[in-house]
Motif scaffolding. Structure first.
Motif, mmCIF file in Angstrom:
data_model
loop_
_atom_site.group_PDB
_atom_site.id
_atom_site.type_symbol
_atom_site.label_atom_id
_atom_site.label_comp_id
_atom_site.label_asym_id
_atom_site.label_seq_id
_atom_site.Cartn_x
_atom_site.Cartn_y
_atom_site.Cartn_z
ATOM 1 N N THR A 1 17.116 -11.034 1.397
ATOM 2 C CA THR A 1 16.196 -11.367 0.316
ATOM 3 C C THR A 1 15.894 -12.851 0.175
ATOM 4 N N GLY A 2 16.793 -13.703 0.661
ATOM 5 C CA GLY A 2 16.640 -15.130 0.392
ATOM 6 C C GLY A 2 17.001 -15.499 -1.028
ATOM 7 N N ALA B 1 9.677 -12.631 -2.996
ATOM 8 C CA ALA B 1 9.030 -13.873 -3.430
ATOM 9 C C ALA B 1 8.788 -13.861 -4.933
ATOM 10 N N ALA B 2 8.402 -12.700 -5.469
ATOM 11 C CA ALA B 2 8.158 -12.600 -6.909
ATOM 12 C C ALA B 2 9.444 -12.836 -7.691
ATOM 13 N N GLY C 1 12.841 -14.203 10.815
ATOM 14 C CA GLY C 1 11.865 -13.286 10.267
ATOM 15 C C GLY C 1 11.927 -13.144 8.777
ATOM 16 N N ASP C 2 12.721 -13.951 8.072
ATOM 17 C CA ASP C 2 12.684 -13.930 6.620
ATOM 18 C C ASP C 2 11.442 -14.680 6.180
ATOM 19 N N LYS C 3 10.374 -13.942 5.924
ATOM 20 C CA LYS C 3 9.111 -14.572 5.571
ATOM 21 C C LYS C 3 8.920 -14.663 4.071
ATOM 22 N N SER C 4 9.948 -14.289 3.282
ATOM 23 C CA SER C 4 9.777 -14.303 1.837
ATOM 24 C C SER C 4 9.467 -15.696 1.333
ATOM 25 N N ALA C 5 10.044 -16.731 1.982
ATOM 26 C CA ALA C 5 9.799 -18.094 1.525
ATOM 27 C C ALA C 5 8.350 -18.494 1.781
ATOM 28 N N ASP D 1 5.047 -6.059 2.071
ATOM 29 C CA ASP D 1 5.278 -5.677 0.669
ATOM 30 C C ASP D 1 6.645 -6.140 0.168
ATOM 31 N N ILE D 2 7.677 -5.934 0.991
ATOM 32 C CA ILE D 2 9.011 -6.305 0.532
ATOM 33 C C ILE D 2 9.164 -7.822 0.441
ATOM 34 N N ASP D 3 8.480 -8.557 1.323
ATOM 35 C CA ASP D 3 8.518 -10.012 1.249
ATOM 36 C C ASP D 3 7.884 -10.494 -0.056
#
Length: 521
Positions: free
Chosen positions: A188-189, A357-358, A488-492, A351-353
């Motif tokens: 999740t970051g 992020a939210a 591949g953690d693109k949430s940031a 979607d999960i990223d």
């Protein structure tokens, strides 16, 4: 006068009705005032309450088990920053363990050793402490498990592993909550502030401590549904419709999955979310105060394992009390965006990223700032629409085929990238190492007439560049920038904004109809 008694003759007290007068005798000893008696009685009662409460606190502290914080990764996400009012959001990892240790075996399972995470929920308490969201992580999700500590040694990282296997690293009866926390933080970051593990015994005791929980069963359930190995239908254990459950029956309710919907773990998670909603409603109706919370904590802590930061009764109760101002309508539950991948589950990108992020930005599911500010401008009819700066990357790859190449020496990147692509509906035609392993920047190569498809791929990999080549097809060559983004953690890289309606509409509030959203399929 001489010879006479100069004292005033005795007077009779006024006689109560029906009784003769009673002559005065010696003056009675002064009686303690009623106020003084009340004060002494109050002090005595207060002393008993204090002693009793102290006894409960002592018992709670003796009950609580903590896991070794030395098993947490040294490479963790940063702590959340406070908001403008100086308040900080709190992330709590809730793990339901199916450990067969001690009395748990009698309540729900076989086997002598080993524990798995039967249920895992990431609870995000917003900085205003008036909103909260719980995200269920499917136990069969394919994720990367980072190095974890077991038997005093750090394990090798795992790629594409089942999520609930993180809790089993080390194969102990108590499980490995630190490994699950490491895995969630990598996924999740988000930094987990606390982790709480409840096993079967603790869960059953908690439901009894609050006098039972109101639930709804979508269809009749039988013994054979709870235990498919029984070999027969067996007697009915739940009738369809609303009812109150506690103890073993409550445990059966949240564990059963066969005979309802498609019999999947995803459907079971929806009932678990409904159960937690009802439990929250029950506790709030009884009052969020020590009188209610102490018996609940006493029941729970007998089978509770927590991180060192929650390792005392004071800390546990302080955290519980910090939730008292959250209205039921502002407690949301949802399942992390997912899709079936054979017998397993893949988490759906982007979607999960967008969800992570939210939460990282402390935005509610509709894209609003939890403190009341909006992260998006209202569209027609008042519906929030994301501004261009807040829009999630639009990368839906239906009909687009991509070959994936690892252009670095970092292991496992092509598998990670393929998972991202498949989660966004691209077709992955193959995975391999690139001829050159020194690519600094991720590149999307494309043949004649395929630029549009390549641009769609690039939107899923922010910072990548496009390159036209003389051969047909689309190839994704991963560079060091992808490796450095934690594989591949693109949430940031995903700006916070309103979630896709497919995600936000599936959420339930704690005050929703208890008979709604109880199964999948």
């Amino acid at each position: 006068m001489t010879g006479s008694d100069s004292r005033t003759p005795p007077r009779s007290r006024p006689a109560p009705e029906g009784r003769p007068g009673i002559p005065d005798g010696p003056a009675p000893k002064p009686r303690r005032g009623k106020k003084k008696i009340a004060l002494w009685a109050g002090a005595a009662t207060l002393s008993l309450v204090i002693l009793g409460t102290a006894g409960v606190y002592y018992r709670l502290n003796a009950n609580i088990n903590t896991f070794d914080g030395g098993g947490l990764s040294a490479d963790r996400p940063p702590a959340a920053a406070p908001d403008a009012n100086g308040n900080t959001p709190v992330n709590v990892l809730l793990i339901g363990s199916d450990s067969r240790d001690g009395g748990n075996k009698d309540l729900g399972g076989g086997g002598d050793i080993g524990a798995r995470s039967d249920t895992t929920i990431l609870l995000h308490v917003y900085a205003d402490h008036k909103h909260a969201v719980g995200v269920s992580i499917p136990r069969d999700s394919l994720v990367d498990i980072p190095p974890c500590k077991a038997d005093g040694k750090w394990t090798a990282p795992q790629t594409n592993a089942m999520f609930n296997s993180a809790f089993a690293v080390g194969d102990t009866a108590q499980g490995n909550p630190a490994c699950t926390q490491n895995t969630i933080e990598k996924l999740t970051g988000l930094r987990m502030d606390h982790t709480v593990v409840v096993n079967f015994t603790g869960f059953a005791a908690m439901t009894s401590a609050v006098g039972g929980v109101n639930v709804c069963v979508p269809s009749d359930v039988y013994e054979g549904d709870l235990n498919p190995n029984l070999g027969r239908k067996g007697k009915q254990i739940f009738a369809k419709g609303p009812q109150k459950v506690s103890g073993q029956q409550a445990l059966d309710y949240v564990r059963v999955r066969h005979g309802i919907g498609d019999g999947s773990d995803i459907g079971r998670m929806q009932r678990q979310q409904a159960f937690l909603s009802s439990l929250a409603k029950t506790v709030k109706s009884q009052g969020m105060n020590p009188t209610t919370l102490l018996p609940l904590a006493d029941a729970a802590t007998k089978s509770l394992t927590v991180d060192p930061g929650l390792g005392s009764a004071d800390k546990l109760l302080a955290f519980a009390m910090s939730l008292k101002d959250i209205d039921l309508k502002n407690i949301k539950f949802l399942t992390a965006p997912w899709r079936y991948n054979g017998a397993r589950v893949s988490l759906v990108h982007p979607d999960i990223d967008q969800l992570w992020a939210a939460l990282k930005a402390d935005r509610t599911l509709d894209g609003q700032d939890a403190g009341g500010g909006a992260s998006s401008s209202p569209g027609p009819g008042g519906t929030p629409t994301a501004s261009p700066a807040a829009a999630a990357p639009a990368a839906k790859g239906t009909g687009i085929a991509v070959a994936v190449y690892n252009g670095t020496t970092a292991p496992g990147l092509s598998t990670k990238a393929a998972s991202l692509l498949e989660g966004a509906d691209f077709t992955v035609t193959g995975k391999a190492n690139a001829a050159d392993r020194d690519h600094a920047t991720t590149t999307v190569e494309y043949g004649s007439g395929e630029k549009d498809g390549a641009q769609t791929v690039a939107r899923l990999f922010p910072g990548s560049r496009l390159e036209a080549v003389g051969r047909p097809g689309i190839s994704l060559v991963l560079g060091q920038d992808f490796a450095s983004s934690d594989g591949g953690d693109k949430s940031a890289a995903v700006p916070p904004g309103p979630l896709p309606t497919s995600v936000s509409d599936a959420a339930r509030s704690a005050d929703d109809d208890p008979c709604s959203k109880l199964s999948y399929g």
